[in-house]
Scaffold this active site. Structure first.
Site, short mmCIF file in Angstrom:
data_model
loop_
_atom_site.label_atom_id
_atom_site.label_comp_id
_atom_site.label_asym_id
_atom_site.label_seq_id
_atom_site.Cartn_x
_atom_site.Cartn_y
_atom_site.Cartn_z
N ASP A 184 5.30 7.27 -3.81
CA ASP A 184 5.77 6.79 -5.11
C ASP A 184 4.81 5.86 -5.83
OD1 ASP A 184 8.31 7.78 -6.35
OD2 ASP A 184 8.33 5.72 -7.04
N ILE B 200 4.28 -4.09 -3.60
CA ILE B 200 4.07 -5.44 -4.10
C ILE B 200 5.29 -6.33 -3.81
CG2 ILE B 200 4.86 -4.86 -6.44
CD1 ILE B 200 2.65 -6.79 -7.49
N SER C 251 3.93 2.50 -2.87
CA SER C 251 3.70 1.81 -4.13
C SER C 251 2.32 1.15 -4.14
CB SER C 251 4.83 0.81 -4.35
OG SER C 251 4.88 0.42 -5.70
N HIS D 172 12.54 4.46 -6.30
CA HIS D 172 11.15 4.12 -5.98
C HIS D 172 10.96 3.78 -4.50
CE1 HIS D 172 7.19 2.40 -6.30
NE2 HIS D 172 7.61 1.18 -6.03
#
Lengths: 276, 276
Positions: free
Chosen positions: B128, B39, B104, B256
């Site tokens: 992740d 994002i 993500s 992350h």
């Protein structure tokens, strides 16, 4: 009692690799997938895995040296001896690179073969054997292995002994081991696996496997039984630190005998690895 | 400042999939490997991974909807919206099944696409992002995402802001984000990612991802940064319990942003997965 239906679908063949004669069970067609059993076992333990992959692969489960109906030289039971048998078998079969699936001793041998002869290997599924296994674990393994050198009245007595030794292996898989791994001797049924070869093999397992894992340039799927008494959580952690790029599958509820106690998850994990 | 050499090797293309127009970076040749960013990011973050795989694959890094130079509809930022964009892109490119590499948000979208349209997907590298991420983690993520909607004096100011927001991402990768993700507006440099789309996307990340993981019938490599603040050890453990057959790679020292902080291990892990 007859062998289980799972086994009878496969042809038994004797293959002279130039180094030695190996007894194998062979099925399916396609690229090569080889299976290597743990210490004192034999090729019969891989029936369910062979059944799962024979639609896509030439599946070959091997009686490794000293085991089953393969040659049993007086000496030569170190990692390199076993690994070079694998290389010579792949070269003899001559249908291209192989996926190696190994359990315990077979896992050690498969990773060693991939490190020594990467051009012969596509990838390795390394089930419940890693570097950094503790000394006391090896001592306990040697004691169990050496205690197997005894005579049994009949196959039921063998099965009872094996069920006690491997409490989590389901009864049908115990039956496969009992029927495939013993032969009539003067004093009863005795293991096909050579007691002297087993003692030497157990000693050889203690050799440092870290260099092979550090150097291996083919993909290795590391599998461990969550309740394994052979590969501790700490041994796995150290192996992961050595090669953080290698994928890991820890099988819930499984002990050391992952592919016999949890065949379905093992098959799924192998599929996810080779189809990635 | 010019874009880094890593980026300039790739052609930028706009692809109308019938659903929307996606802006992509495309390189290499061979089977399809697609990359989906997290994002607020964009396709530029995948330069090192594209470089590693363009000798064997047609590598396509995508600005996902709402991000970069792709279409930014007013609404439609749920998992199914993003996943169906992936499916429509694979169909439009029309060179066969794709390996999906997602970080993500991109990981969530890739697994969702594989669950919805397995015939279009060979496998997924899911970096992740897992099911079972805790509510407070999502709340913190939403706050960080919404705070990104501001104007900056110049690219150095953007880089300083990003370096503070992503303290473990190396300076060259921060520079890539700063140079690729912002455009001149009346009051300064502003994110290309639509603030409204980001807010909706962050909300959409909270939807239960367990059904997609339970159902996905293609191989998924689960990757996690050992120090990730997004995927906790507990979330990974629950995901493993849901799908014990899926391989896991936990990258030591990574947070992350695994593929940006630890590109080499990420590339090695992807190789070991797709060459298994």
């Amino acid at each position: 009692m007859a062998e289980s239906p799972t086994l009878s679908r496969y042809e038994v063949r004797r293959i002279d690799t130039g180094r030695l004669t190996l007894n194998v069970r062979i099925g399916g067609s396609g690229p090569l997938m080889l299976f290597f059993h743990g210490i004192t076992a034999n090729s019969a333990v891989f029936g369910p895995l062979m059944a799962a992959f024979s639609d896509r692969f030439t599946t070959v489960a091997v009686d490794q040296r000293g085991h089953g109906h393969s040659d049993k030289p007086q000496t030569g039971y170190d990692a390199a001896d076993y690994a070079d048998d694998i290389a010579s078998l792949i070269e003899t079969l001559d249908i291209g690179r192989a996926i190696l699936v190994g359990h315990s001793l077979g896992s050690r041998n498969a990773v060693t073969a991939a490190a020594r002869r990467p051009e012969l290997v596509r990838s390795v599924v390394a089930i419940d054997f890693t570097p950094f296994i503790e000394d006391e674990v090896f001592a306990s393994l040697s004691a169990r292995v050496n205690a197997g050198d005894q005579a049994f009245a009949d196959t039921d007595a063998v099965a009872a002994y094996l069920a006690n030794r491997y409490p989590n292996i389901p009864a049908p898989a115990i039956r496969v081991r009992a029927e495939s791994g013993y032969a009539q001797a003067a004093d009863g049924l005795r293991p096909l696996a050579s007691p002297s070869a087993m003692a030497q093999t157990a000693e050889g397992l203690r050799a440092d496997l870290a260099p092979a894992y550090r150097d291996v340039a083919r993909p290795v799927l590391i599998m461990r039984g969550a309740n394994s008494k052979l590969v501790s959580a700490d041994a796995l952690k150290k192996t992961h630190a050595l090669r953080p790029d290698l994928p890991i599958v820890v099988v819930p509820g499984a002990d050391h005998y992952v592919n016999e106690t949890n065949a379905e998850v093992t098959i799924g994990a192998i599929r996810n690895f080779i189809d990635g």
